[in-house]
Design a protein around this motif. Structure first.
Motif, short mmCIF file in Angstrom:
data_model
loop_
_atom_site.label_atom_id
_atom_site.label_comp_id
_atom_site.label_asym_id
_atom_site.label_seq_id
_atom_site.Cartn_x
_atom_site.Cartn_y
_atom_site.Cartn_z
N GLN A 206 0.81 -1.21 0.00
CA GLN A 206 0.00 0.00 0.00
C GLN A 206 0.85 1.27 0.00
O GLN A 206 0.46 2.29 -0.54
CB GLN A 206 -0.92 0.04 1.23
CG GLN A 206 -2.06 -0.97 1.18
CD GLN A 206 -1.59 -2.38 1.50
OE1 GLN A 206 -0.79 -2.57 2.40
NE2 GLN A 206 -2.09 -3.36 0.75
N LEU A 207 2.02 1.18 0.61
CA LEU A 207 2.88 2.37 0.72
C LEU A 207 3.66 2.64 -0.55
O LEU A 207 3.94 3.79 -0.89
CB LEU A 207 3.85 2.21 1.89
CG LEU A 207 3.22 2.16 3.27
CD1 LEU A 207 4.28 1.87 4.32
CD2 LEU A 207 2.51 3.47 3.58
N ILE A 228 9.60 10.52 1.68
CA ILE A 228 9.58 10.09 3.08
C ILE A 228 8.17 9.64 3.42
O ILE A 228 7.21 10.42 3.28
CB ILE A 228 10.04 11.22 4.02
CG1 ILE A 228 11.49 11.63 3.70
CG2 ILE A 228 9.92 10.79 5.48
CD1 ILE A 228 11.98 12.83 4.49
N ILE A 229 8.02 8.40 3.85
CA ILE A 229 6.71 7.87 4.25
C ILE A 229 6.35 8.48 5.60
O ILE A 229 7.06 8.31 6.59
CB ILE A 229 6.75 6.34 4.33
CG1 ILE A 229 7.08 5.75 2.94
CG2 ILE A 229 5.43 5.79 4.83
CD1 ILE A 229 7.36 4.27 2.95
N GLY A 235 1.14 4.48 9.82
CA GLY A 235 0.18 4.04 10.83
C GLY A 235 0.52 4.40 12.25
O GLY A 235 0.18 3.65 13.17
N ALA A 236 1.16 5.56 12.47
CA ALA A 236 1.44 5.99 13.85
C ALA A 236 0.16 6.48 14.51
O ALA A 236 -0.60 7.25 13.92
CB ALA A 236 2.49 7.11 13.83
N ALA A 268 6.85 -1.75 7.35
CA ALA A 268 6.00 -0.79 8.05
C ALA A 268 5.52 -1.36 9.39
O ALA A 268 5.40 -0.63 10.37
CB ALA A 268 4.81 -0.40 7.17
N ALA A 269 5.24 -2.67 9.43
CA ALA A 269 4.83 -3.30 10.69
C ALA A 269 5.97 -3.27 11.70
O ALA A 269 5.74 -3.08 12.90
CB ALA A 269 4.39 -4.74 10.44
#
Length: 732
Positions: A206-207, A228-229, A235-236, A268-269
């Motif tokens: 997704q990113l 930069i994500i 998801g913070a 990301a997780a």
């Protein structure tokens, strides 16, 4: 008894904040959690709102007192005083003991595990803690170590790193090793494993689309911000962020590794797990790193507050520094790997942007807090630690150099040309040579030298209708010298610049360009070329030209591709008393015979790949070599006797390329006073030695020059050609 605390992370945050205020977790809190458990389970069912389902969940498994007796104890005892604690037995062999907890199933998939202790570690004693995970309580992962037990605000100790679990794992087990002295032992009153499930949230799939489509636009000049994500994207949960941003002038970049394993498929997780661990479990109020970079080169926003926000990554050196966490383990720990090229690229992209924004010299060093340190340094340059691992630390020197190069390229270009009026004809006959007037202005920052070892000259490339650069014979590849040095901003007209059309008829694009001889073509540094459509209308007379070499689609042209005479399949006659080999040092075991042409990328003797003996000769850029526009060749001249009844050129070649669309290998031949003739032109990645043979009997009575070469534009992959055991057998 063993206690499970199941929570949404928001409730866990309340627990941690309460710990910071009230000290150690008490049994009353366990009762509170028991009352809340039904509500928690209801909130985390499949029917929960998506916003809640994307939050990390945690389960905290805690052992204390008699709970330790359910595990395996070697050289240890559980004391009876107070609540009971785990310590070395008086008769423990070598003052060493090991505790292994009972296997424990968690009611959620494990993304990562954190270790926390209520313990005392006297001087000259030590505790080491390892954990392992399994999907079913039977098929266990290897034991994974934790590092550096650090005190938190609630008085407990937390391991510096998380242990990342494999997808599908739901079981965990801990192993604690005690080391002591005759009268001293570590004491563990409480051991907790915090299981974090951060799988529910945006993944890499997704990113990645947004990472490609939402690239920040580069400014008119300077280093552009890399993609930069953002915290929102990965998801913070900003409700957990309790540390008000503070700011300081950036003076240093400090590189870390997160020691969280390297086989992750959902980075990301892992970032969400680190955020939860730092923010909630350890009570820091936010993630420690300012940025994180994964093994795919993706960059993640870390600390809240944007550029210049003070992080929490290097004790006593956070104000004035940017902490970048490389996601993985890169030395001095089990399972370490070399950092990937994509990770290094991400670090360079990010470091160059930070350096440009803050005026940092990536190659420099300066006084900071209490000593002089490099402007881009590793965590170990500040603290007693192995971070960022030997492998990544060894890459810091080339990382600094690459960052400096990025800054140089992003400033006003050294080499830039703006073309004006010209007299290029729209039609030429094949191989026709004309004189053209070209006006050009130096719009870069470098004075163009007219002389010296690396002068700047006017050159050109022909591009055919298929977009392929035409490689011309050297005598057709003209370079027009400057009459004098040309300063930045100065314009000059080069009168009588020679131009020769390609051999084959067709429609071409002529690209006028400036070339810094022995360094680079200006186009390779982003300068625009002067493009002119030219029709070549008549075929050139047949020319004889033999090239052997490698073209790496570079910007400095080598000999041109023309129709080869083709190798003959008939086997050569065995050498007899009337036959001789005219090539000198055809096995490349000596230094004689061959002329290595002085070009941007010179050919070299090589023992990396060889057909026979100890050496071969390589043209082109080797696999993994630095890819820049270059031409590479070596050659030898021989005279074939007029009375020769046969002359056969034979050699072994090994070709490699990872850019077959553009790069090529070739073999050229040239008769004295004539043009180059192509014997071989290929885009080969065969990777094995192949015997090649040509019948050169037609050249009896003539002096010929055989060339093996390499051509590379530096934009795609690299291409190489090795030659060995070459001979030219002539029989009378």
């Amino acid at each position: 008894m063993t206690t499970f605390v199941t929570s949404l992370a928001a409730l866990d945050a309340l627990r941690v904040r309460s710990r910071a205020q009230a000290g150690r977790l008490r049994l009353s809190w366990v009762l509170v959690w028991a009352l809340l458990l039904t509500t928690v389970v209801t909130l985390t069912t499949d029917g929960a709102p998506p916003a809640l389902l994307s939050l990390p969940r945690s389960v905290t498994w805690t052992q204390r007192g008699a709970d330790f007796l359910r595990g395996s104890l070697q050289g240890l005892v559980v004391t009876v005083a107070g609540d009971g604690a785990l310590r070395l037995a008086p008769d423990a062999p070598h003052h060493r003991g090991v505790y292994i907890s009972a296997p424990t199933a968690f009611g959620l998939p494990l993304t990562a595990l954190a270790v926390r202790l209520d313990a005392d570690i006297p001087p000259d004693t030590a505790l080491s803690i390892e954990v392992r995970t399994a999907p079913d309580g039977a098929h266990w992962s290897p034991w994974a170590p934790t590092y550096t037990l650090e005190p938190d605000a609630d008085g407990r100790l937390s391991a510096e790193n998380l242990v990342v679990a494999a997808p599908g794992d739901r079981w965990a087990q801990a192993r604690v090793t005690f080391s002591g002295q005759a009268e001293a032992s570590p004491v563990v009153r409480e051991l907790s494993l915090v299981a974090i499930d951060a799988s529910r949230g945006p993944g890499l799939a997704q990113l990645m689309p947004s990472a490609h489509t939402r690239q920040a636009a580069p400014p008119p000049a300077g280093v552009p911000q890399p993609r930069i994500i953002s915290r929102a994207e990965w998801g913070a949960n900003e409700a957990w962020m309790t540390w008000p941003p503070a700011y300081g002038a950036i003076q240093k970049i400090i590189i870390h590794h997160t020691v969280t394993g390297n086989a992750y498929t959902d980075p990301a997780a892992v970032v969400r797990s680190i955020y939860y661990y730092h923010t909630v479990v350890r009570g820091w109020g936010d993630i420690g790193y300012n940025y994180l970079v994964d093994r795919f080169g993706n960059i993640y926003e870390g600390r809240y507050g944007g550029p210049g926000a003070v992080g929490s990554h290097t004790l006593s050196y956070n104000i004035g520094s940017v902490g970048i966490g490389a996601l993985g383990t890169f030395g001095n720990a089990a399972g370490s790997v070399d950092p990937s090229s994509n990770l290094i690229r991400g670090l360079v992209d990010l470091s160059a942007w930070i350096a440009a924004q803050n005026g940092l010299d990536p190659l420099g060093q300066s006084y900071f807090v209490d000593g002089v340190r490099p402007n881009i340094a590793g965590h170990r340059d500040y603290d007693i630690t192995s971070c960022p691992g030997d492998y990544l630390y060894d890459d810091l020197a080339p990382l600094r150099q690459a960052t400096w190069q990025r800054l140089q390229e992003a400033a006003l270009p050294k080499r830039r040309a703006e073309f004006g009026a010209h007299t290029t004809p729209a039609t030429l006959t094949a191989r026709q040579t004309v004189q053209v007037n070209v006006t050009v202005r130096n719009s870069g920052s470098m004075t163009w030298p007219a002389g010296g070892d690396h002068p700047v000259r006017l050159g050109y490339h022909w591009v055919d209708a298929n977009g392929q650069v035409v490689v011309q014979p050297p005598e057709d590849d003209h370079r027009t010298p400057l009459p004098r040095d040309v300063a930045p901003g100065e314009e000059i007209t080069l009168a009588g610049a020679e131009l020769t059309a390609p051999i084959a008829p067709g429609n071409y694009t002529l690209k006028w360009d400036m070339v810094h001889e022995g360094v680079t073509w200006f186009e390779a540094k982003g300068s625009a070329t002067l493009n002119v459509a030219v029709a070549v209308t008549a075929p050139a007379a047949h020319q004889v030209y033999l090239p052997i070499g490698v073209q790496n689609s570079g910007s400095q042209p080598g000999p041109p591709p023309t129709p080869p005479p083709g190798p003959t399949p008939t086997p050569p006659p065995a050498p007899t008393s009337g036959c001789q080999n005219l090539l000198v040092n055809g096995n490349f075991e000596g230094q004689e015979g061959w002329v290595i042409n002085v070009t941007d990328r010179v050919a070299v003797y090589s023992n990396l790949r060889r057909h026979g003996g100890r050496w071969s000769m390589r043209a082109g850029v080797p696999p993994g070599g630095w890819n820049f526009d270059s031409y590479s060749s070596f050659e030898q001249a021989v005279t074939i006797p007029a009375e020769a009844r046969s002359a056969r050129l034979r050699f072994w070649r090994l070709a490699l390329t990872d850019d077959p669309s553009n790069d090529f290998q070739y073999v050229f031949l040239r008769v004295a006073g004539g043009a180059w003739q192509e014997l071989l032109m290929e885009h080969s990645n065969a990777g094995v030695w192949q015997e090649t043979e040509f019948d050169l009997t037609a050249y009896a009575g003539q002096t010929i020059r055989i060339r093996f070469g390499a051509y590379n534009n530096g934009r795609g992959g690299v291409t190489s050609l090795w030659i060995d055991d070459a001979s030219l057998i002539v029989c009378r």
